[in-house]
Scaffold this motif. Sequence first.
Motif, PDB file in Angstrom:
ATOM      1  N   TYR A 127       0.867  -1.170  -0.042  1.00  0.00           N
ATOM      2  CA  TYR A 127      -0.234  -0.104   0.061  1.00  0.00           C
ATOM      3  C   TYR A 127       0.908   1.199  -0.065  1.00  0.00           C
ATOM      4  O   TYR A 127       1.814   1.198   0.566  1.00  0.00           O
ATOM      5  CB  TYR A 127      -1.002   0.158   1.116  1.00  0.00           C
ATOM      6  CG  TYR A 127      -1.899  -1.233   1.114  1.00  0.00           C
ATOM      7  CD1 TYR A 127      -2.805  -1.206   0.363  1.00  0.00           C
ATOM      8  CD2 TYR A 127      -1.775  -2.067   2.150  1.00  0.00           C
ATOM      9  CE1 TYR A 127      -3.724  -1.965   0.320  1.00  0.00           C
ATOM     10  CE2 TYR A 127      -2.849  -3.029   2.108  1.00  0.00           C
ATOM     11  CZ  TYR A 127      -3.818  -3.279   1.287  1.00  0.00           C
ATOM     12  OH  TYR A 127      -4.542  -4.382   0.967  1.00  0.00           O
TER      13      TYR A 127
ATOM     14  N   GLY B 125      -9.534   3.297   1.316  1.00  0.00           N
ATOM     15  CA  GLY B 125      -8.122   3.564   1.624  1.00  0.00           C
ATOM     16  C   GLY B 125      -8.067   5.012   2.071  1.00  0.00           C
ATOM     17  O   GLY B 125      -6.728   5.568   2.444  1.00  0.00           O
ATOM     18  N   THR B 126      -9.069   5.815   2.257  1.00  0.00           N
ATOM     19  CA  THR B 126      -9.125   7.181   2.490  1.00  0.00           C
ATOM     20  C   THR B 126      -9.737   7.529   3.847  1.00  0.00           C
ATOM     21  O   THR B 126     -10.216   6.679   4.364  1.00  0.00           O
ATOM     22  CB  THR B 126     -10.013   8.074   1.406  1.00  0.00           C
ATOM     23  OG1 THR B 126     -11.343   7.637   1.287  1.00  0.00           O
ATOM     24  CG2 THR B 126      -9.097   7.679   0.009  1.00  0.00           C
TER      25      THR B 126
ATOM     26  N   GLN C  31      -6.348  -2.864   3.418  1.00  0.00           N
ATOM     27  CA  GLN C  31      -6.653  -1.368   3.149  1.00  0.00           C
ATOM     28  C   GLN C  31      -8.203  -1.326   3.910  1.00  0.00           C
ATOM     29  O   GLN C  31      -9.213  -2.307   3.657  1.00  0.00           O
ATOM     30  CB  GLN C  31      -6.810  -1.274   1.488  1.00  0.00           C
ATOM     31  CG  GLN C  31      -7.569   0.130   1.324  1.00  0.00           C
ATOM     32  CD  GLN C  31      -7.615   0.277  -0.407  1.00  0.00           C
ATOM     33  OE1 GLN C  31      -6.434   0.402  -0.854  1.00  0.00           O
ATOM     34  NE2 GLN C  31      -8.754   0.251  -1.084  1.00  0.00           N
TER      35      GLN C  31
ATOM     36  N   THR D 201      -2.289   5.799   2.981  1.00  0.00           N
ATOM     37  CA  THR D 201      -3.475   4.708   2.700  1.00  0.00           C
ATOM     38  C   THR D 201      -3.939   4.594   4.151  1.00  0.00           C
ATOM     39  O   THR D 201      -3.222   4.213   5.138  1.00  0.00           O
ATOM     40  CB  THR D 201      -3.095   3.423   1.985  1.00  0.00           C
ATOM     41  OG1 THR D 201      -2.698   3.665   0.757  1.00  0.00           O
ATOM     42  CG2 THR D 201      -4.402   2.664   1.822  1.00  0.00           C
TER      43      THR D 201
END
Length: 236
Positions: free
Chosen positions: A128, A202-203, A144, A132
């Motif tokens: 990643y 992943g945000t 993630q 992330t």
Amino acid sequence: NTSMTGDTVTVNLDASPSFTDLTLSGNLTVNGTTTTIDTTNLAVSDAVIQCASGNSGASASYIGLQAERGGTDAYMVWEESSDRWRATTSADGSTHSDADMQCGTLYGTATTAQYADLAENYSADADYEAGTVVCFGGDAEVTQCNEDGDRRIAGVVSSNPAYVMNSGLEGTKATVALQGRVPCMVTGTVKKGDMMVSAGNGTARAEADPKMGSVIGKALEDSEGNATIEVVIGRV
């Protein structure tokens, strides 16, 4: 020509004498400003090599070794003004540029760190990118984070941690920031000081009333839409 005084023999040589092989069984004293030794390998049996012999503590600002590199030379010197060893690309006292060093295990006391977060390695199910948001789960320890407001939050993948725990972990891993400031991928409207939770993919996003266990940290910057901003991890 030669002369002898007691047990001492003085040999007067030409200005630039040349010898193929020379063996001395006693001491060799050279009185001169510069002594040059042109050899591929120098073997010294002494346990300690003394530099700046006779230095009073004020006459030599830098004492150590110089590596001639054909361009910018490198130095490992004792710097009198700072009272410490210094790896540098200059020893003239004015144009210093500190040099990088590499070693295995370094023992000492850290007084500062260049980077800003404390991180730990966890086994991951993929590689990643930094920023992330990851959570506990998947086929390894972390994956993630794809759920909104996930309570299994682990942290954010660090870019340049100041200190990494579990550094010997092998295989695919994620270096997860646990404390400190770190770049984080965010989405939506974010205001400085907002509490951040996972937004999926992943945000992270801002949340005014987060669920217990879901907070990643607090935003250090304002942003709109998709962006990467600094977030203080662990600040609730």
